[in-house]
Design an enzyme around this catalytic site. Structure first.
Site, short mmCIF file in Angstrom:
data_model
loop_
_atom_site.label_atom_id
_atom_site.label_comp_id
_atom_site.label_asym_id
_atom_site.label_seq_id
_atom_site.Cartn_x
_atom_site.Cartn_y
_atom_site.Cartn_z
N GLN A 90 0.87 -1.17 0.00
CA GLN A 90 0.00 0.00 0.00
C GLN A 90 0.91 1.23 0.00
O GLN A 90 1.45 1.62 1.03
CB GLN A 90 -0.89 -0.04 1.25
N VAL A 92 0.36 4.40 -0.42
CA VAL A 92 -0.16 5.53 0.35
C VAL A 92 -1.00 4.95 1.48
O VAL A 92 -1.91 4.16 1.21
CB VAL A 92 -1.02 6.47 -0.54
N HIS A 96 -7.56 2.48 -0.31
CA HIS A 96 -7.98 2.80 -1.67
C HIS A 96 -8.20 1.52 -2.46
O HIS A 96 -7.56 0.50 -2.22
CB HIS A 96 -6.98 3.70 -2.40
N HIS A 98 -8.32 -0.02 -6.30
CA HIS A 98 -7.93 0.18 -7.70
C HIS A 98 -9.04 -0.37 -8.60
O HIS A 98 -9.51 -1.49 -8.38
CB HIS A 98 -6.65 -0.62 -8.02
#
Length: 145
Positions: A90, A92, A96, A98
């Site tokens: 990960q 960041v 999140h 994708h």
């Protein structure tokens, strides 16, 4: 340093947004696998899926579902790959998902890493038993530990 995804969500950093509402923000990945590769992030800063409050899971993934359909239609793709990392890989530390447009013979093969088999049925049964036990004691909701 402030979270780059929070800054994009707040409009403090540029990003090619495709969706923004009180639940989620979706924008083009700066380093896409293919054109149209989108990241969907919860507007609220959480680092992993297991940190996302249970009440937010359904609304968030409703946005992921909507973006997946839009990516396929908008990019004239045959399908999509929808995936998230949790801690490992990960880049960041803001959860999140994708959404990557896919077409047959696009050069990607299955997952993006080598896959294998369990060494035995016993090893597979042991892995399944460990996960079932974690589900039963509630630890699966809390991440590792």
């Amino acid at each position: 340093m402030e979270c780059v995804f929070c800054a994009i969500a707040a409009g403090e950093l540029p990003g090619h947004r495709v969706l923004a509402d009180p639940v989620a923000v979706a924008f083009l990945d700066a380093r896409p696998l293919f054109p149209g590769h989108v990241l969907v992030v919860p507007r609220r800063h959480v680092e992993t899926l297991t940190d996302l409050p249970e009440a937010d899971v359904g609304p968030f993934f409703a946005r992921v579902r909507r973006v997946a359909g839009a990516v396929e239609r908008g990019m004239a793709a045959a399908g999509s790959f929808v995936a998230a990392n949790n801690r490992v890989s990960q880049s960041v530390p803001h959860f999140h998902v994708h959404v990557v447009p896919r077409n047959r013979k696009d050069g990607l093969r299955g997952f993006f890493w080598p896959r294998g088999r369990y060494p035995s049925e016993e090893a597979a049964a042991e892995a399944a038993a460990r996960i079932r036990a974690a589900l039963e004691d509630g630890r699966a909701d809390d991440g590792p530990g």
